[in-house]
Design a protein around this motif. Sequence first.
Motif, PDB file in Angstrom:
ATOM      1  N   VAL A 215      10.501-187.197  -4.483  1.00 59.99           N
ATOM      2  CA  VAL A 215      10.794-185.514  -3.967  1.00 59.99           C
ATOM      3  C   VAL A 215      10.151-184.969  -3.590  1.00 59.99           C
ATOM      4  O   VAL A 215      10.457-184.599  -2.071  1.00 59.99           O
ATOM      5  CB  VAL A 215      10.997-184.751  -5.376  1.00 59.99           C
ATOM      6  N   ILE A 216       8.831-184.906  -2.834  1.00 58.92           N
ATOM      7  CA  ILE A 216       8.381-184.366  -1.745  1.00 58.92           C
ATOM      8  C   ILE A 216       8.188-185.128  -0.491  1.00 58.92           C
ATOM      9  O   ILE A 216       9.250-184.594   0.711  1.00 58.92           O
ATOM     10  CB  ILE A 216       6.567-183.797  -2.379  1.00 58.92           C
ATOM     11  N   PHE A 217       8.285-186.615  -1.147  1.00 59.27           N
ATOM     12  CA  PHE A 217       8.434-186.858   0.468  1.00 59.27           C
ATOM     13  C   PHE A 217       9.844-187.342   0.944  1.00 59.27           C
ATOM     14  O   PHE A 217       9.995-186.924   1.986  1.00 59.27           O
ATOM     15  CB  PHE A 217       8.089-188.836  -0.082  1.00 59.27           C
ATOM     16  N   GLY A 218      10.351-186.811   0.021  1.00 59.30           N
ATOM     17  CA  GLY A 218      12.128-187.166   0.622  1.00 59.30           C
ATOM     18  C   GLY A 218      12.971-186.410   0.944  1.00 59.30           C
ATOM     19  O   GLY A 218      13.604-186.096   2.138  1.00 59.30           O
ATOM     20  N   ALA A 219      12.422-185.227   0.300  1.00 58.38           N
ATOM     21  CA  ALA A 219      12.297-183.874   1.094  1.00 58.38           C
ATOM     22  C   ALA A 219      12.251-183.881   2.813  1.00 58.38           C
ATOM     23  O   ALA A 219      12.205-182.620   3.751  1.00 58.38           O
ATOM     24  CB  ALA A 219      11.813-182.574   0.480  1.00 58.38           C
ATOM     25  N   SER A 220      10.788-184.554   2.606  1.00 56.57           N
ATOM     26  CA  SER A 220      10.004-184.331   4.577  1.00 56.57           C
ATOM     27  C   SER A 220       9.909-185.364   5.200  1.00 56.57           C
ATOM     28  O   SER A 220       9.830-185.081   6.824  1.00 56.57           O
ATOM     29  CB  SER A 220       8.300-184.441   3.701  1.00 56.57           C
ATOM     30  N   ARG A 221      10.947-186.386   4.836  1.00 51.94           N
ATOM     31  CA  ARG A 221      11.095-187.712   5.858  1.00 51.94           C
ATOM     32  C   ARG A 221      11.386-188.052   6.815  1.00 51.94           C
ATOM     33  O   ARG A 221      11.012-187.736   7.650  1.00 51.94           O
ATOM     34  CB  ARG A 221      11.815-188.668   4.811  1.00 51.94           C
ATOM     35  N   LEU A 222      12.851-186.368   6.621  1.00 49.39           N
ATOM     36  CA  LEU A 222      13.712-186.547   8.291  1.00 49.39           C
ATOM     37  C   LEU A 222      12.395-185.523   8.939  1.00 49.39           C
ATOM     38  O   LEU A 222      12.132-185.465  10.472  1.00 49.39           O
ATOM     39  CB  LEU A 222      14.924-185.632   7.916  1.00 49.39           C
ATOM     40  N   HIS A 223      11.936-183.557   8.336  1.00 48.77           N
ATOM     41  CA  HIS A 223      11.689-183.326   9.105  1.00 48.77           C
ATOM     42  C   HIS A 223       9.912-183.661   9.342  1.00 48.77           C
ATOM     43  O   HIS A 223       9.537-183.155  10.109  1.00 48.77           O
ATOM     44  CB  HIS A 223      11.255-182.380   7.785  1.00 48.77           C
ATOM     45  N   LEU A 224       9.252-184.567   9.401  1.00 51.36           N
ATOM     46  CA  LEU A 224       8.175-184.731   9.311  1.00 51.36           C
ATOM     47  C   LEU A 224       7.772-186.435   9.795  1.00 51.36           C
ATOM     48  O   LEU A 224       7.150-187.103  10.013  1.00 51.36           O
ATOM     49  CB  LEU A 224       7.143-184.896   8.668  1.00 51.36           C
ATOM     50  N   LYS A 225       9.285-187.203  10.500  1.00 49.11           N
ATOM     51  CA  LYS A 225       9.518-188.338  10.802  1.00 49.11           C
ATOM     52  C   LYS A 225       8.027-188.127  12.132  1.00 49.11           C
ATOM     53  O   LYS A 225       7.936-189.451  12.607  1.00 49.11           O
ATOM     54  CB  LYS A 225      11.214-188.222  11.485  1.00 49.11           C
ATOM     55  N   HIS A 226       8.424-187.421  12.948  1.00 45.58           N
ATOM     56  CA  HIS A 226       7.604-187.571  13.995  1.00 45.58           C
ATOM     57  C   HIS A 226       5.716-188.121  13.883  1.00 45.58           C
ATOM     58  O   HIS A 226       5.451-189.063  14.655  1.00 45.58           O
ATOM     59  CB  HIS A 226       7.334-186.545  14.884  1.00 45.58           C
ATOM     60  N   TYR A 227       5.404-187.981  12.920  1.00 45.57           N
ATOM     61  CA  TYR A 227       4.307-188.271  12.335  1.00 45.57           C
ATOM     62  C   TYR A 227       4.337-189.091  10.815  1.00 45.57           C
ATOM     63  O   TYR A 227       3.188-189.641  10.611  1.00 45.57           O
ATOM     64  CB  TYR A 227       4.302-186.975  11.442  1.00 45.57           C
ATOM     65  N   HIS A 228       4.881-190.205  11.698  1.00 48.46           N
ATOM     66  CA  HIS A 228       4.814-191.697  11.076  1.00 48.46           C
ATOM     67  C   HIS A 228       4.694-191.178   8.911  1.00 48.46           C
ATOM     68  O   HIS A 228       4.241-192.160   8.977  1.00 48.46           O
ATOM     69  CB  HIS A 228       4.457-192.129  11.913  1.00 48.46           C
ATOM     70  N   LEU A 229       5.934-190.729   8.897  1.00 46.83           N
ATOM     71  CA  LEU A 229       5.293-190.461   7.439  1.00 46.83           C
ATOM     72  C   LEU A 229       5.646-191.380   6.216  1.00 46.83           C
ATOM     73  O   LEU A 229       4.927-191.976   5.692  1.00 46.83           O
ATOM     74  CB  LEU A 229       6.137-189.185   6.524  1.00 46.83           C
ATOM     75  N   THR A 230       6.914-191.555   6.594  1.00 48.40           N
ATOM     76  CA  THR A 230       7.238-192.939   6.067  1.00 48.40           C
ATOM     77  C   THR A 230       6.393-195.105   6.271  1.00 48.40           C
ATOM     78  O   THR A 230       6.175-194.606   4.109  1.00 48.40           O
ATOM     79  CB  THR A 230       8.915-193.311   6.673  1.00 48.40           C
TER      80      THR A 230
END
Length: 326
Positions: A215-230
């Motif tokens: 859930v936390i990752f899904g909410a952050s995936r786009l906003h933190l895209k530049h951190y290569h969170l995926t």
Amino acid sequence: MNMDKCSDEFPTTDVFYSEISEDVPTIVSLAIASVLAISSIAIYVEELFFIHKHYQTGDQRAWKITVLLGLYPVICIMSLIAVMVPTSFTLMALITACYISFCIYIFIMMTIECYGGPDKMIETLANDKVALATPPCCCFLFCILKPIKLTRKSLKMFEVLAMQVMVVRPVVLFIAAVLWTDGRYNVKVSVDEPYVYITVVSTISTLLSMYGLIVIFGASRLHLKHYHLTLKFISLQVVIILVELQRLVFSILAERDIPECIGSRGSRVRGESLYNALLVVETFIMCLLARKGYRTQSSDSDEKLENIFVATINTETHDARANQIL
């Protein structure tokens, strides 16, 4: 020490190595697993040098990344030891579970820090709806669980769901280790065995933790895209799934005498050995993926992710000094 044929009792090293002395496939598998485990350590050491080079002394993100990247060599080594010393499998599982639980906590803390803290995270996601109907627990409840706006209370709830595994899994596996020393922990799917109840509690705890993490990752995936969170998330999540799901699969297969016994090693013993050998190979692959996730160049700039972190810290320090002068 002699053991009965097809025994479910895990052999000591003298029995184990006397049996595999002429078993070429097993020897080759052990050699490959050893090479991969040593390679994962070498990669980790190289990553430590890279982190030391690109981070300032005392940077909190540096030690968090060091802990997360250490997950892969730790699992590789623990799994290799469990293969080479069969009687140590419960102890190795306990160490692995504790480290995974700690890594989940570190990953969530690092994700929130990428926003600049919980308040900044909630502010950033103020206009977004957070999906609750996500795997592995609630994907089939999409009609009931509607997306919600993230608040401090709901964020704390997802944090607790994700982090409870830090306490629950080590405790239940510690109980398993105590029972094992007393000869009462048998890897059998039976209502009379503590293994079943320990596995159920451990699995539920892991699923809830994965749910909170997703859930936390899904909410952050786009906003933190530049951190290569995926890439970071996938390399962590896949390891958690492999550690938990494969052990359960091999336990179920052992009930059907798969794999077949060889010498004194029954299906359960061989299944545990195959499980740990596979885990070495799979974790090594995830080690390479994690390395890429923490060192891939940003699509928005020519700086590496680690340099972006350092630049952010330098900017904050400069602003703080400027405010003091003013």
